[in-house]
Design an enzyme around this catalytic site. Structure first.
Site, short mmCIF file in Angstrom:
data_model
loop_
_atom_site.label_atom_id
_atom_site.label_comp_id
_atom_site.label_asym_id
_atom_site.label_seq_id
_atom_site.Cartn_x
_atom_site.Cartn_y
_atom_site.Cartn_z
N LYS A 116 0.83 -1.28 0.00
CA LYS A 116 -0.17 0.23 -0.07
C LYS A 116 1.09 1.40 -0.68
CE LYS A 116 -4.19 -1.57 1.63
NZ LYS A 116 -5.76 -1.50 2.59
N LYS A 171 -6.27 -13.98 -8.94
CA LYS A 171 -7.47 -14.92 -8.20
C LYS A 171 -8.01 -13.69 -8.65
CE LYS A 171 -8.71 -13.91 -3.91
NZ LYS A 171 -8.64 -12.96 -2.51
N LYS A 222 -11.70 -7.66 -6.30
CA LYS A 222 -12.45 -6.24 -6.48
C LYS A 222 -11.75 -5.35 -6.85
CE LYS A 222 -12.68 -5.63 -0.95
NZ LYS A 222 -13.64 -5.50 -0.27
#
Ligand code: TRP
Length: 332
Positions: A115, A197, A200
């Site tokens: 992040k 994977k 979202k």
């Protein structure tokens, strides 16, 4: 704390953008969880502000997240559903745990490294201490198990280390939790790159099917799913795209891979993709309807939030009180 019942705790980011991966891999099975555990599900709005949020959007997504979990079958009478910022003990215990967590431990967290490279203009202290707030969430409820995705395993392990360290200094304060990692067999892959994977936050909208996508969108996304140059619907090594579609079809219909191969024998990928899109859209349609119904009654959702927060506060208050006493804070 709950006599002989084990406690399960999970936090969910306030984002309405849950995918069919979240639905099939986790949310759909929540109701079986509540038979075995005393379950807490928390919408973690305080975690969300570690990256910049638009206030109106954060507020809307908090309602939506609660509504979506309920629409997926999470029963608020059998589980404690609440919003993190409604229970002030989370932030208070997080501060205390910060003083028992090492700078080096937090620097090693891969999510922090990811992040902070993604948001290099805003590497704030909250992003760095994100895992101690998560540890506070978990430890406040004397949690036994934490069902999470593999990406959160490191955070749960840090939480265990913090709990053990604290217990060594102040015996019998916290239950040391175990992570429960969703089986990889249930892993739903991206439709655009089936070696990855389904996530979202994928930038390619065609890679991801959201629980709230409308029927046409769902069918269009499946039609565009990346497959291979064969034509036969069969599960085999190297056929990641088709394997993923077979798994998804199987999850929605309950049919075995063998049955699916027989059903589509002699048919092409086009027919199969359409069929996967249709079963997915059919299965999600009642969830979407329920979601819209719940979201149309803000007052009822707020009543739900209030009830959840009251339940959660009762337990959170007990643990925080115990911690403060052990630390030597003066109790009035
Ligand atoms: N960090 C988790 C995620 O991003 C969310 C979370 C916050 C959580 N607190 C938690 C998960 C406590 C499990 C337990 O998915």
């Amino acid at each position: 704390m709950f006599q002989d019942q084990l406690v399960s705790y999970s936090g969910v980011q306030p984002s309405g953008n849950l995918t069919i991966g979240n639905y099939l891999g986790a949310i759909r099975n929540f109701s079986t969880y509540s038979e075995k555990y005393k379950c807490f599900y928390c919408v973690v709005d305080e975690h969300a502000i570690t990256v910049r949020q638009n206030p109106a959007e954060l507020r809307r997504r908090t309602y939506e997240t609660l509504a979506l979990y309920m629409a997926c079958g999470l029963d608020p009478d059998k589980n404690t559903l609440y919003v993190q910022s409604h229970v002030h003990e989370h932030a208070e215990l997080a501060w205390i745990l910060n003083c028992y967590t090492m700078f080096g431990e937090l620097s090693r967290m891969t999510q922090f490294k990811d992040k902070s490279s993604k948001h290099s203009d805003n590497i704030n202290a909250g992003l760095f201490t994100y895992p101690t707030l998560m540890a506070a969430d978990i430890l406040l409820y004397q949690t036994d198990v934490v069902p999470v995705g593999i990406d959160q395993k490191q955070h749960v392990e840090l939480c265990r280390d913090i709990a053990e360290r604290f217990n060594q200094l102040y015996p019998c304060t916290f239950t040391v939790p175990e992570p429960i990692i969703a089986k990889s067999g249930m892993k739903i892959m991206s439709l655009a790159d089936p070696t990855k994977k389904m996530s979202k936050s994928d930038e390619n909208v065609n890679a991801v099917v959201y629980i709230l996508d409308d029927r046409d969108t769902i069918i269009r996304k499946f039609k565009r799913a990346v497959t291979d140059s064969e034509t036969c619907v069969r599960f085999a090594e190297g056929k990641d795209g088709i394997n993923n579609l077979i798994s998804i079809y199987s999850c929605f219909t309950g049919k075995s891979f063998d049955e699916i191969e027989k059903e589509f024998a002699g048919k092409g990928y086009g027919d199969f993709k359409l069929a996967v899109g249709e079963v997915c859209a059919d299965a999600l349609s009642p969830v979407q309807e329920k979601f819209r119904e719940l979201l149309s009654d803000k007052a009822a959702l707020e009543a739900q939030m209030r009830k959840g927060a009251e339940e959660a506060s009762y337990y959170a208050r007990r643990t925080l009180g115990k911690v403060q006493k052990k630390l030597g804070f003066v109790k009035l």
